[in-house]
Design a protein around this motif. Structure first.
Motif, PDB file in Angstrom:
ATOM      1  N   ILE A  28       0.872  -0.953   0.058  1.00  0.00           N
ATOM      2  CA  ILE A  28       0.140   0.106   0.062  1.00  0.00           C
ATOM      3  C   ILE A  28       0.954   1.062   0.006  1.00  0.00           C
ATOM      4  O   ILE A  28       0.557   2.140  -0.951  1.00  0.00           O
ATOM      5  N   VAL A  29       1.737   1.265   0.853  1.00  0.00           N
ATOM      6  CA  VAL A  29       2.753   2.578   0.965  1.00  0.00           C
ATOM      7  C   VAL A  29       3.412   2.617  -0.239  1.00  0.00           C
ATOM      8  O   VAL A  29       3.755   3.860  -0.839  1.00  0.00           O
ATOM      9  N   SER A  30       3.994   1.664  -0.870  1.00  0.00           N
ATOM     10  CA  SER A  30       4.885   1.809  -1.953  1.00  0.00           C
ATOM     11  C   SER A  30       4.132   2.590  -3.118  1.00  0.00           C
ATOM     12  O   SER A  30       4.582   3.404  -3.787  1.00  0.00           O
ATOM     13  N   HIS A  31       2.816   2.060  -3.233  1.00  0.00           N
ATOM     14  CA  HIS A  31       2.118   2.302  -4.525  1.00  0.00           C
ATOM     15  C   HIS A  31       1.599   3.948  -4.028  1.00  0.00           C
ATOM     16  O   HIS A  31       1.612   4.935  -5.069  1.00  0.00           O
ATOM     17  N   SER A  35       2.764   6.636  -6.768  1.00  0.00           N
ATOM     18  CA  SER A  35       1.574   7.014  -7.777  1.00  0.00           C
ATOM     19  C   SER A  35       0.365   7.878  -7.028  1.00  0.00           C
ATOM     20  O   SER A  35      -0.521   8.034  -7.863  1.00  0.00           O
ATOM     21  N   GLY A  36       0.574   8.052  -5.896  1.00  0.00           N
ATOM     22  CA  GLY A  36      -0.301   8.828  -5.083  1.00  0.00           C
ATOM     23  C   GLY A  36      -1.212   8.192  -4.184  1.00  0.00           C
ATOM     24  O   GLY A  36      -1.497   6.936  -4.338  1.00  0.00           O
ATOM     25  N   ALA A  37      -1.841   8.725  -3.269  1.00  0.00           N
ATOM     26  CA  ALA A  37      -3.069   8.278  -2.429  1.00  0.00           C
ATOM     27  C   ALA A  37      -3.824   7.294  -2.765  1.00  0.00           C
ATOM     28  O   ALA A  37      -4.299   6.215  -2.635  1.00  0.00           O
ATOM     29  N   ARG A  38      -4.560   7.658  -4.173  1.00  0.00           N
ATOM     30  CA  ARG A  38      -5.526   7.019  -4.685  1.00  0.00           C
ATOM     31  C   ARG A  38      -5.007   5.543  -5.118  1.00  0.00           C
ATOM     32  O   ARG A  38      -5.804   4.346  -4.989  1.00  0.00           O
ATOM     33  N   ALA A  39      -3.694   5.248  -5.748  1.00  0.00           N
ATOM     34  CA  ALA A  39      -3.380   4.214  -5.812  1.00  0.00           C
ATOM     35  C   ALA A  39      -3.031   3.376  -4.620  1.00  0.00           C
ATOM     36  O   ALA A  39      -3.467   2.110  -4.602  1.00  0.00           O
ATOM     37  N   GLY A  40      -2.718   3.806  -3.611  1.00  0.00           N
ATOM     38  CA  GLY A  40      -2.522   3.246  -2.248  1.00  0.00           C
ATOM     39  C   GLY A  40      -3.821   2.834  -1.853  1.00  0.00           C
ATOM     40  O   GLY A  40      -3.907   1.469  -1.245  1.00  0.00           O
ATOM     41  N   ILE A  41      -4.849   3.381  -1.828  1.00  0.00           N
ATOM     42  CA  ILE A  41      -6.262   3.291  -1.537  1.00  0.00           C
ATOM     43  C   ILE A  41      -6.711   1.914  -2.455  1.00  0.00           C
ATOM     44  O   ILE A  41      -7.082   1.098  -1.528  1.00  0.00           O
ATOM     45  N   LEU A  42      -6.434   1.908  -3.479  1.00  0.00           N
ATOM     46  CA  LEU A  42      -6.622   0.924  -4.343  1.00  0.00           C
ATOM     47  C   LEU A  42      -6.049  -0.306  -4.122  1.00  0.00           C
ATOM     48  O   LEU A  42      -6.666  -1.465  -4.213  1.00  0.00           O
ATOM     49  N   ALA A  43      -4.862  -0.162  -3.751  1.00  0.00           N
ATOM     50  CA  ALA A  43      -4.106  -1.440  -3.313  1.00  0.00           C
ATOM     51  C   ALA A  43      -4.655  -1.960  -2.119  1.00  0.00           C
ATOM     52  O   ALA A  43      -4.685  -3.289  -1.989  1.00  0.00           O
ATOM     53  N   GLY A  44      -5.094  -1.230  -1.187  1.00  0.00           N
ATOM     54  CA  GLY A  44      -5.647  -1.496  -0.126  1.00  0.00           C
ATOM     55  C   GLY A  44      -7.165  -2.225  -0.324  1.00  0.00           C
ATOM     56  O   GLY A  44      -7.323  -3.218   0.452  1.00  0.00           O
ATOM     57  N   PHE A  45      -7.825  -1.895  -1.200  1.00  0.00           N
ATOM     58  CA  PHE A  45      -9.003  -2.539  -1.446  1.00  0.00           C
ATOM     59  C   PHE A  45      -8.811  -4.000  -1.951  1.00  0.00           C
ATOM     60  O   PHE A  45      -9.493  -5.058  -1.918  1.00  0.00           O
ATOM     61  N   GLY A  46      -7.737  -3.969  -2.772  1.00  0.00           N
ATOM     62  CA  GLY A  46      -7.206  -5.429  -3.507  1.00  0.00           C
ATOM     63  C   GLY A  46      -6.905  -6.435  -2.312  1.00  0.00           C
ATOM     64  O   GLY A  46      -7.039  -7.654  -2.409  1.00  0.00           O
ATOM     65  N   ALA A 170      -2.474   4.526   3.018  1.00  0.00           N
ATOM     66  CA  ALA A 170      -2.334   5.357   2.125  1.00  0.00           C
ATOM     67  C   ALA A 170      -2.192   6.634   2.042  1.00  0.00           C
ATOM     68  O   ALA A 170      -1.428   7.535   1.535  1.00  0.00           O
ATOM     69  N   LEU A 171      -3.091   7.394   2.819  1.00  0.00           N
ATOM     70  CA  LEU A 171      -3.234   8.902   3.004  1.00  0.00           C
ATOM     71  C   LEU A 171      -1.972   9.362   3.706  1.00  0.00           C
ATOM     72  O   LEU A 171      -1.266  10.408   3.282  1.00  0.00           O
ATOM     73  N   ALA A 172      -1.611   8.588   4.809  1.00  0.00           N
ATOM     74  CA  ALA A 172      -0.313   9.068   5.370  1.00  0.00           C
ATOM     75  C   ALA A 172       0.847   8.726   4.477  1.00  0.00           C
ATOM     76  O   ALA A 172       1.767   9.872   4.725  1.00  0.00           O
ATOM     77  N   ALA A 173       0.994   7.817   3.696  1.00  0.00           N
ATOM     78  CA  ALA A 173       2.145   7.620   2.873  1.00  0.00           C
ATOM     79  C   ALA A 173       2.250   8.929   1.977  1.00  0.00           C
ATOM     80  O   ALA A 173       3.546   9.261   1.548  1.00  0.00           O
ATOM     81  N   GLY A 174       1.337   8.965   1.220  1.00  0.00           N
ATOM     82  CA  GLY A 174       1.272  10.529   0.341  1.00  0.00           C
ATOM     83  C   GLY A 174       1.622  11.677   1.141  1.00  0.00           C
ATOM     84  O   GLY A 174       2.403  12.691   0.691  1.00  0.00           O
ATOM     85  N   TRP A 175       1.247  11.859   2.678  1.00  0.00           N
ATOM     86  CA  TRP A 175       1.426  13.030   3.302  1.00  0.00           C
ATOM     87  C   TRP A 175       2.988  13.229   3.645  1.00  0.00           C
ATOM     88  O   TRP A 175       3.474  14.075   3.860  1.00  0.00           O
ATOM     89  N   THR A 176       3.500  11.766   3.964  1.00  0.00           N
ATOM     90  CA  THR A 176       4.826  12.020   4.519  1.00  0.00           C
ATOM     91  C   THR A 176       5.817  11.403   3.664  1.00  0.00           C
ATOM     92  O   THR A 176       6.949  10.748   3.959  1.00  0.00           O
ATOM     93  N   ALA A 177       5.743  11.698   2.447  1.00  0.00           N
ATOM     94  CA  ALA A 177       6.681  11.291   1.324  1.00  0.00           C
ATOM     95  C   ALA A 177       8.152  11.754   1.437  1.00  0.00           C
ATOM     96  O   ALA A 177       8.904  11.047   1.100  1.00  0.00           O
ATOM     97  N   ARG A 178       8.141  12.825   2.120  1.00  0.00           N
ATOM     98  CA  ARG A 178       9.160  13.581   2.171  1.00  0.00           C
ATOM     99  C   ARG A 178       9.795  13.204   3.729  1.00  0.00           C
ATOM    100  O   ARG A 178      11.019  13.902   4.041  1.00  0.00           O
ATOM    101  N   ARG A 179       9.245  12.473   4.472  1.00  0.00           N
ATOM    102  CA  ARG A 179       9.561  12.226   5.919  1.00  0.00           C
ATOM    103  C   ARG A 179       9.856  10.846   6.012  1.00  0.00           C
ATOM    104  O   ARG A 179       9.165  10.188   6.942  1.00  0.00           O
ATOM    105  N   VAL A 180      10.518   9.833   5.086  1.00  0.00           N
ATOM    106  CA  VAL A 180      10.686   8.464   5.083  1.00  0.00           C
ATOM    107  C   VAL A 180      11.470   8.116   6.433  1.00  0.00           C
ATOM    108  O   VAL A 180      10.889   7.171   7.215  1.00  0.00           O
ATOM    109  N   GLY A 181      12.367   8.840   6.811  1.00  0.00           N
ATOM    110  CA  GLY A 181      13.115   8.462   8.023  1.00  0.00           C
ATOM    111  C   GLY A 181      12.313   8.700   9.194  1.00  0.00           C
ATOM    112  O   GLY A 181      12.361   7.524   9.930  1.00  0.00           O
TER     113      GLY A 181
END
Length: 218
Positions: A28-31, A35-46, A170-181
């Motif tokens: 979920i996080v990688s997508h 590719s954006g939060a929408r892709a992560g959410i779609l991955a979560g539904f899968g 998914a939403l958190a990953a999109g928001w923290t893309a620059r705070r990976v550490g």
């Protein structure tokens, strides 16, 4: 079905376990990062859809197992307890990873491939089936008439709650893309907390009587 206290414990434990890092969270996080939060959410539904494969199979298999042999269930109980303990100890003593892995650049994600990838990531993971067989039966009352149905309903509840967690990842990953550490450090301590929870459930399962056995008569 469990009483209100046990049901709340089941929901709380399920939410915490769904928050812990693993193959599903990584997918979920990688997508979401690529590719954006929408892709992560779609991955979560899968992933949620794939989880239903294990819920249905475990409910039907558990019912057949109980009808065939109480000894077989005892063996399964010990295997499940050993698995939960192994996962818990592994999480407790895990070391934080070093530098964050580089994320490959990607264009807009293909919706179908992202969804199916999440589905197969979960559906083809035998550890998920073993987890359900080890975790869910602890919350089924001994006197429950239709244990397979109770197992299925609890599994659906667990999976329903997981949807909100997956969306949050998914939403958190999109928001923290620059705070990976920072995210990695937080995930490490969350993993340790979940490890302690896994150990507790493993011990509970190993030391208790079969939660699906009929109540003893005197």
């Amino acid at each position: 079905m469990p009483d209100a206290h046990s049901l709340l414990l089941f929901v709380a434990a399920g939410l915490l376990l769904n928050l812990t890092p693993g193959p599903d969270v990584l997918y979920i996080v990688s997508h979401s990062l690529r590719s954006g939060a929408r892709a992560g959410i779609l991955a979560g539904f899968g992933i949620t859809a794939g989880c239903f494969v294990h819920i249905i199979a475990a409910a039907l298999g558990l019912s057949a197992l109980m009808a065939a042999s109480s000894t077989a269930f005892t063996v399964l109980k010990w295997v499940g307890a050993a698995y939960l303990l192994w996962v818990g100890v592994r999480m407790l003593f895990s070391r934080p990873s070093g530098a964050a892995p580089a994320l490959a650049a990607a264009g807009p994600a293909n919706a179908k491939s992202v969804f199916l990838g999440g589905f197969w990531t979960n559906a083809l993971n035998p550890k998920v089936a073993l987890f359900f067989l080890a975790f869910v039966p602890q919350f089924i009352a001994p006197g429950t008439d239709d244990k397979a149905l109770a197992f299925f309903l609890l599994g659906v509840l667990f999976n329903f709650n997981a949807i909100f967690v997956n969306v949050a990842w998914a939403l958190a990953a999109g928001w923290t893309a620059r705070r990976v550490g920072l995210v990695q450090r937080g995930m490490h301590w969350l993993q340790r907390g979940a490890g302690a929870l896994f150990v507790g459930f493993g011990l509970r399962l190993a030391l208790s009587d079969s939660p699906l056995a009929p109540p003893a008569t005197h």
